[in-house]
Design a protein around this motif. Structure first.
Motif, PDB file in Angstrom:
ATOM      1  N   LEU A 139       0.823  -1.219   0.000  1.00 40.94           N
ATOM      2  CA  LEU A 139       0.000   0.000   0.000  1.00 40.94           C
ATOM      3  C   LEU A 139       0.850   1.259   0.000  1.00 40.94           C
ATOM      4  O   LEU A 139       0.521   2.238  -0.675  1.00 40.94           O
ATOM      5  N   LEU A 140       1.957   1.251   0.733  1.00 39.52           N
ATOM      6  CA  LEU A 140       2.863   2.404   0.713  1.00 39.52           C
ATOM      7  C   LEU A 140       3.447   2.600  -0.679  1.00 39.52           C
ATOM      8  O   LEU A 140       3.560   3.730  -1.163  1.00 39.52           O
ATOM      9  N   TRP A 141       3.815   1.503  -1.326  1.00 37.43           N
ATOM     10  CA  TRP A 141       4.333   1.598  -2.693  1.00 37.43           C
ATOM     11  C   TRP A 141       3.266   2.188  -3.602  1.00 37.43           C
ATOM     12  O   TRP A 141       3.557   3.054  -4.426  1.00 37.43           O
ATOM     13  N   LYS A 142       2.041   1.719  -3.456  1.00 36.40           N
ATOM     14  CA  LYS A 142       0.962   2.228  -4.303  1.00 36.40           C
ATOM     15  C   LYS A 142       0.727   3.720  -4.059  1.00 36.40           C
ATOM     16  O   LYS A 142       0.491   4.464  -5.000  1.00 36.40           O
ATOM     17  N   ILE A 143       0.794   4.140  -2.800  1.00 38.27           N
ATOM     18  CA  ILE A 143       0.648   5.566  -2.512  1.00 38.27           C
ATOM     19  C   ILE A 143       1.754   6.358  -3.205  1.00 38.27           C
ATOM     20  O   ILE A 143       1.509   7.413  -3.773  1.00 38.27           O
ATOM     21  N   SER A 144       2.957   5.839  -3.195  1.00 36.12           N
ATOM     22  CA  SER A 144       4.091   6.585  -3.753  1.00 36.12           C
ATOM     23  C   SER A 144       4.154   6.538  -5.279  1.00 36.12           C
ATOM     24  O   SER A 144       4.704   7.433  -5.897  1.00 36.12           O
ATOM     25  N   ILE A 153       5.951   9.984   2.581  1.00 34.44           N
ATOM     26  CA  ILE A 153       5.799   9.769   1.136  1.00 34.44           C
ATOM     27  C   ILE A 153       5.061  10.946   0.509  1.00 34.44           C
ATOM     28  O   ILE A 153       5.495  11.479  -0.521  1.00 34.44           O
ATOM     29  N   LEU A 154       3.964  11.348   1.118  1.00 32.83           N
ATOM     30  CA  LEU A 154       3.188  12.461   0.555  1.00 32.83           C
ATOM     31  C   LEU A 154       3.987  13.762   0.582  1.00 32.83           C
ATOM     32  O   LEU A 154       3.927  14.558  -0.363  1.00 32.83           O
ATOM     33  N   TRP A 155       4.733  13.976   1.650  1.00 25.51           N
ATOM     34  CA  TRP A 155       5.575  15.175   1.751  1.00 25.51           C
ATOM     35  C   TRP A 155       6.654  15.168   0.667  1.00 25.51           C
ATOM     36  O   TRP A 155       6.865  16.160  -0.021  1.00 25.51           O
ATOM     37  N   ARG A 156       7.332  14.033   0.511  1.00 20.67           N
ATOM     38  CA  ARG A 156       8.410  13.926  -0.486  1.00 20.67           C
ATOM     39  C   ARG A 156       7.898  14.042  -1.915  1.00 20.67           C
ATOM     40  O   ARG A 156       8.604  14.538  -2.785  1.00 20.67           O
ATOM     41  N   ARG A 157       6.687  13.566  -2.159  1.00 20.85           N
ATOM     42  CA  ARG A 157       6.094  13.669  -3.494  1.00 20.85           C
ATOM     43  C   ARG A 157       5.494  15.064  -3.739  1.00 20.85           C
ATOM     44  O   ARG A 157       4.966  15.320  -4.793  1.00 20.85           O
ATOM     45  N   TRP A 206       2.878  16.219  -2.339  1.00 23.35           N
ATOM     46  CA  TRP A 206       1.424  16.095  -2.343  1.00 23.35           C
ATOM     47  C   TRP A 206       0.871  16.504  -0.984  1.00 23.35           C
ATOM     48  O   TRP A 206       0.044  15.819  -0.397  1.00 23.35           O
ATOM     49  N   VAL A 207       1.331  17.639  -0.491  1.00 19.66           N
ATOM     50  CA  VAL A 207       0.982  18.109   0.847  1.00 19.66           C
ATOM     51  C   VAL A 207      -0.524  18.286   0.990  1.00 19.66           C
ATOM     52  O   VAL A 207      -1.095  17.998   2.046  1.00 19.66           O
ATOM     53  N   LYS A 208      -1.196  18.718  -0.075  1.00 18.95           N
ATOM     54  CA  LYS A 208      -2.646  18.911  -0.004  1.00 18.95           C
ATOM     55  C   LYS A 208      -3.393  17.590   0.120  1.00 18.95           C
ATOM     56  O   LYS A 208      -4.580  17.583   0.421  1.00 18.95           O
ATOM     57  N   ARG A 209      -2.713  16.476  -0.105  1.00 16.07           N
ATOM     58  CA  ARG A 209      -3.347  15.160   0.025  1.00 16.07           C
ATOM     59  C   ARG A 209      -3.207  14.594   1.447  1.00 16.07           C
ATOM     60  O   ARG A 209      -3.816  13.589   1.769  1.00 16.07           O
ATOM     61  N   ILE A 210      -2.410  15.243   2.283  1.00 15.84           N
ATOM     62  CA  ILE A 210      -2.193  14.734   3.642  1.00 15.84           C
ATOM     63  C   ILE A 210      -3.497  14.648   4.442  1.00 15.84           C
ATOM     64  O   ILE A 210      -3.747  13.618   5.075  1.00 15.84           O
ATOM     65  N   PRO A 211      -4.366  15.667   4.432  1.00 14.51           N
ATOM     66  CA  PRO A 211      -5.633  15.517   5.179  1.00 14.51           C
ATOM     67  C   PRO A 211      -6.484  14.347   4.674  1.00 14.51           C
ATOM     68  O   PRO A 211      -7.102  13.638   5.471  1.00 14.51           O
ATOM     69  N   VAL A 212      -6.490  14.114   3.376  1.00 13.57           N
ATOM     70  CA  VAL A 212      -7.238  12.987   2.806  1.00 13.57           C
ATOM     71  C   VAL A 212      -6.661  11.673   3.314  1.00 13.57           C
ATOM     72  O   VAL A 212      -7.400  10.759   3.710  1.00 13.57           O
ATOM     73  N   ALA A 213      -5.338  11.578   3.304  1.00 15.12           N
ATOM     74  CA  ALA A 213      -4.679  10.368   3.805  1.00 15.12           C
ATOM     75  C   ALA A 213      -4.974  10.167   5.289  1.00 15.12           C
ATOM     76  O   ALA A 213      -5.224   9.034   5.722  1.00 15.12           O
ATOM     77  N   MET A 214      -4.950  11.235   6.067  1.00 15.62           N
ATOM     78  CA  MET A 214      -5.204  11.123   7.501  1.00 15.62           C
ATOM     79  C   MET A 214      -6.616  10.619   7.779  1.00 15.62           C
ATOM     80  O   MET A 214      -6.814   9.798   8.676  1.00 15.62           O
ATOM     81  N   VAL A 215      -7.581  11.089   7.016  1.00 15.16           N
ATOM     82  CA  VAL A 215      -8.946  10.576   7.188  1.00 15.16           C
ATOM     83  C   VAL A 215      -8.965   9.080   6.892  1.00 15.16           C
ATOM     84  O   VAL A 215      -9.554   8.291   7.636  1.00 15.16           O
ATOM     85  N   GLY A 216      -8.298   8.665   5.812  1.00 16.15           N
ATOM     86  CA  GLY A 216      -8.218   7.252   5.483  1.00 16.15           C
ATOM     87  C   GLY A 216      -7.528   6.435   6.566  1.00 16.15           C
ATOM     88  O   GLY A 216      -7.937   5.313   6.881  1.00 16.15           O
ATOM     89  N   LEU A 217      -6.485   6.987   7.147  1.00 13.10           N
ATOM     90  CA  LEU A 217      -5.744   6.279   8.190  1.00 13.10           C
ATOM     91  C   LEU A 217      -6.530   6.169   9.497  1.00 13.10           C
ATOM     92  O   LEU A 217      -6.405   5.175  10.218  1.00 13.10           O
ATOM     93  N   ILE A 218      -7.347   7.157   9.800  1.00 14.39           N
ATOM     94  CA  ILE A 218      -7.989   7.240  11.113  1.00 14.39           C
ATOM     95  C   ILE A 218      -9.385   6.626  11.170  1.00 14.39           C
ATOM     96  O   ILE A 218      -9.757   6.042  12.183  1.00 14.39           O
ATOM     97  N   TRP A 219     -10.180   6.733  10.089  1.00 16.82           N
ATOM     98  CA  TRP A 219     -11.570   6.281  10.195  1.00 16.82           C
ATOM     99  C   TRP A 219     -11.713   4.817  10.602  1.00 16.82           C
ATOM    100  O   TRP A 219     -12.632   4.495  11.371  1.00 16.82           O
TER     101      TRP A 219
END
Length: 172
Positions: free
Chosen positions: A84-89, A126-130, A132-145
């Motif tokens: 999944l990390l690879w897919k995100i990156s 990964i999101l920071w390095r890519r 894709w900072v604006k995607r961090i809140p989206v990722a956090m919702v996915g990680l937390i729900w």
């Protein structure tokens, strides 16, 4: 402390020791199988064989899978998380993909709390390095729900007491 696996069916049918062991073997075989198919698709046959040998010589797999505890999920969960990390990156910066892959990791986080300090920073990095900072809140919702859903389900549906000797550490 060590907690029994909450694997339900196998343990209900076969008891704590045998049911826990069987569940852990099945989870490990499934995780390794998915990993090896992924590696085969990404790196070919030689990469999959090499990866299989590396996994086969890792003593932690045999140690944890042989015990009826939730720690046995560490290896299969980390293998799936690696995919999944690879897919995100690599895959896409679409919000939907980031949310879905983040949700997959979020589901894995419900299996063992020791994965949180590893996987959440990995996604954010990964999101920071890519860039894709604006995607961090989206990722956090996915990680937390998934954890929120799990806690609500345990407490409100199953009536489980969420405060016990193991969970006091989080509150403190």
């Amino acid at each position: 402390g060590m907690e029994p696996s909450s694997d339900g069916a196998c343990m209900s049918l076969l008891g704590y020791d045998l049911g826990g062991l069987l569940t852990n073997v099945l989870l490990t075989v499934a995780g390794i199988s998915v990993w090896l198919v992924f590696i085969h698709r990404q790196a070919g046959r030689t990469g999959a064989i090499t990866s299989a040998w590396l996994l086969a010589t890792y003593p932690g797999i045999a140690y944890w899978v042989g015990l009826p505890y939730s720690y046995a999920v560490i290896v299969p969960a980390m293998l799936i998380a690696g995919i999944l990390l690879w897919k995100i990156s690599q895959e896409s910066d679409s919000k939907l993909n980031i949310f879905l892959f983040g949700s997959g990791i979020g589901i894995l986080l419900t299996s063992y709390d020791g994965l949180m300090p590893i996987l959440i920073p990995a996604v954010l990095w990964i999101l920071w390095r890519r860039r894709w900072v604006k995607r961090i809140p989206v990722a956090m919702v996915g990680l937390i729900w998934p954890m929120g859903f799990n806690l609500v389900f345990l407490h409100w549906v199953l009536g489980a007491n969420l405060y016990n000797s193991n969970s006091q550490t989080y509150r403190i």
